[in-house]
Design a protein around this motif. Sequence first.
Motif, PDB file in Angstrom:
ATOM      1  N   HIS A  80      30.264  -9.867  58.253  1.00 31.77           N
ATOM      2  CA  HIS A  80      31.715 -10.030  58.130  1.00 31.77           C
ATOM      3  C   HIS A  80      31.988 -11.434  58.631  1.00 31.77           C
ATOM      4  O   HIS A  80      31.877 -11.709  59.826  1.00 31.77           O
ATOM      5  CB  HIS A  80      32.437  -8.979  58.976  1.00 31.77           C
ATOM      6  CG  HIS A  80      33.926  -9.037  58.856  1.00 31.77           C
ATOM      7  ND1 HIS A  80      34.699  -7.914  58.815  1.00 31.77           N
ATOM      8  CD2 HIS A  80      34.776 -10.083  58.759  1.00 31.77           C
ATOM      9  CE1 HIS A  80      35.977  -8.260  58.699  1.00 31.77           C
ATOM     10  NE2 HIS A  80      36.036  -9.576  58.667  1.00 31.77           N
ATOM     11  N   HIS A 110      32.247  -6.986  52.113  1.00 35.69           N
ATOM     12  CA  HIS A 110      33.583  -6.845  51.523  1.00 35.69           C
ATOM     13  C   HIS A 110      34.219  -8.193  51.191  1.00 35.69           C
ATOM     14  O   HIS A 110      35.228  -8.590  51.763  1.00 35.69           O
ATOM     15  CB  HIS A 110      34.506  -5.985  52.393  1.00 35.69           C
ATOM     16  CG  HIS A 110      34.409  -6.231  53.867  1.00 35.69           C
ATOM     17  ND1 HIS A 110      34.911  -7.348  54.472  1.00 35.69           N
ATOM     18  CD2 HIS A 110      33.868  -5.487  54.857  1.00 35.69           C
ATOM     19  CE1 HIS A 110      34.690  -7.285  55.768  1.00 35.69           C
ATOM     20  NE2 HIS A 110      34.063  -6.160  56.028  1.00 35.69           N
ATOM     21  N   LYS A 112      36.293 -11.095  49.694  1.00 34.25           N
ATOM     22  CA  LYS A 112      37.681 -11.107  49.242  1.00 34.25           C
ATOM     23  C   LYS A 112      38.342 -12.399  49.682  1.00 34.25           C
ATOM     24  O   LYS A 112      37.785 -13.160  50.480  1.00 34.25           O
ATOM     25  CB  LYS A 112      38.444  -9.935  49.862  1.00 34.25           C
ATOM     26  CG  LYS A 112      38.413  -9.891  51.403  1.00 34.25           C
ATOM     27  CD  LYS A 112      39.115  -8.650  51.908  1.00 34.25           C
ATOM     28  CE  LYS A 112      39.006  -8.476  53.417  1.00 34.25           C
ATOM     29  NZ  LYS A 112      37.656  -8.070  53.821  1.00 34.25           N
ATOM     30  N   SER A 114      41.879 -13.054  51.429  1.00 36.13           N
ATOM     31  CA  SER A 114      42.988 -12.312  52.027  1.00 36.13           C
ATOM     32  C   SER A 114      43.970 -13.265  52.691  1.00 36.13           C
ATOM     33  O   SER A 114      43.796 -14.477  52.682  1.00 36.13           O
ATOM     34  CB  SER A 114      42.457 -11.292  53.044  1.00 36.13           C
ATOM     35  OG  SER A 114      41.818 -11.953  54.110  1.00 36.13           O
ATOM     36  N   SER A 150      43.181  -4.274  53.332  1.00 37.39           N
ATOM     37  CA  SER A 150      42.068  -4.165  54.272  1.00 37.39           C
ATOM     38  C   SER A 150      42.489  -3.276  55.440  1.00 37.39           C
ATOM     39  O   SER A 150      43.637  -2.831  55.523  1.00 37.39           O
ATOM     40  CB  SER A 150      41.662  -5.545  54.780  1.00 37.39           C
ATOM     41  OG  SER A 150      42.741  -6.141  55.486  1.00 37.39           O
ATOM     42  N   THR A 152      41.502  -2.510  59.863  1.00 42.46           N
ATOM     43  CA  THR A 152      40.697  -2.738  61.060  1.00 42.46           C
ATOM     44  C   THR A 152      41.492  -2.240  62.259  1.00 42.46           C
ATOM     45  O   THR A 152      42.544  -1.606  62.115  1.00 42.46           O
ATOM     46  CB  THR A 152      40.326  -4.238  61.193  1.00 42.46           C
ATOM     47  OG1 THR A 152      39.355  -4.396  62.224  1.00 42.46           O
ATOM     48  CG2 THR A 152      41.539  -5.090  61.491  1.00 42.46           C
ATOM     49  N   ASP A 268      33.348   0.182  53.583  1.00 39.88           N
ATOM     50  CA  ASP A 268      33.861  -0.450  54.808  1.00 39.88           C
ATOM     51  C   ASP A 268      34.738   0.543  55.563  1.00 39.88           C
ATOM     52  O   ASP A 268      35.693   0.164  56.233  1.00 39.88           O
ATOM     53  CB  ASP A 268      34.633  -1.726  54.488  1.00 39.88           C
ATOM     54  CG  ASP A 268      34.857  -2.594  55.730  1.00 39.88           C
ATOM     55  OD1 ASP A 268      33.962  -2.623  56.591  1.00 39.88           O
ATOM     56  OD2 ASP A 268      35.922  -3.215  55.839  1.00 39.88           O
TER      57      ASP A 268
END
Length: 345
Positions: A80, A110, A112, A114, A150, A152, A268
Amino acid sequence: SMGFHIGHGTVRTAVMGFERRKPTPEELERMKDHVRCAMEAGALGISFGMIYTPGTFADTEEMIQLCKVAAEYGGTMTIHMRNEGARLVEAVEETLRIVRETGIRCVISHHKASGGPNNWGKIKQTLPMIEQINQEGYTVFLDQYPFIASSTGLSSEIPSAYLSLPKEQLRAMLEDPAGRKEIVDAMVDGRDPEQVYERLMIGASKAYPQYSGMMVPEAAALHGKSRVDTVLDVLLGDDFASTEISFSMCDEDVETVMAHPRVMIGTDGLWYPDTFGAHPRAFASFPRVLGHYVRERRVVPFEEAIRKMTSMPADLLGIKNRGRIQDDYFADLVIFDPETVSDTS
């Protein structure tokens, strides 16, 4: 079956705690010993979470030294990266430098662009970088979950300089007006307070379940405080275990990444005990690809989507006798109707 990578954050914490500095030569050797021990025990490779503490405290050289150990055992680096928005291209450059200096196989997790419209489209710069390094003879793949949001820990909104403090010290700062103002100012970071967290949803919150699935501006209106103070109150109530869902990507980028031949499908995903608020990717990623992106959007053919879910990751990670239907392979079969398969999460 399950396979594991040794986590860089776990290794660093074991040796250095949450120290925000370079390791000493002796500490780095101890970290390398931990990686070596894990690889000999059967780890698939080493994983990095570079936006999370303590990963954010590590420099590129530290990563290179640990990847050299994993590479000795044929391991894979999953990462990541440090940034997936304003500095996405620079983060890919750092990752590819590590690959070139160690020869380790790599999966960028993942992938991307963002952070909103200013960053959308940057994958058109990064995907050619991936092509180039593979043409040089290195092995770099990517994975992706099929959503424009996303997710987290909500605590990631707190800058790492404060998040690395002992939890009780951080709590004391947030309960003190002067300390809270210092942290709030760092979180806002000069932005318009009315625009902060415009695209952010509160995910799982045990203390404030009524806010779960609610955009922060809406939750703040109910809470009667600013957006930033609402986020901090939720975190305090949940003992910093709350989660977030951020609507920061665009469909065009998701489809462009998915169509790339080196992109695998992953989740993820996390599951949050005792609370609602899990991102649907935890349960729906694979049927969403097959239903929405394959059948409805025709981003890739069914056969290619299945390859991205099965034989491609098995081959890359060296998982034997799985990922294909053939003699002497495990009979891991999923039967679905291509006309009706869909996600309902």
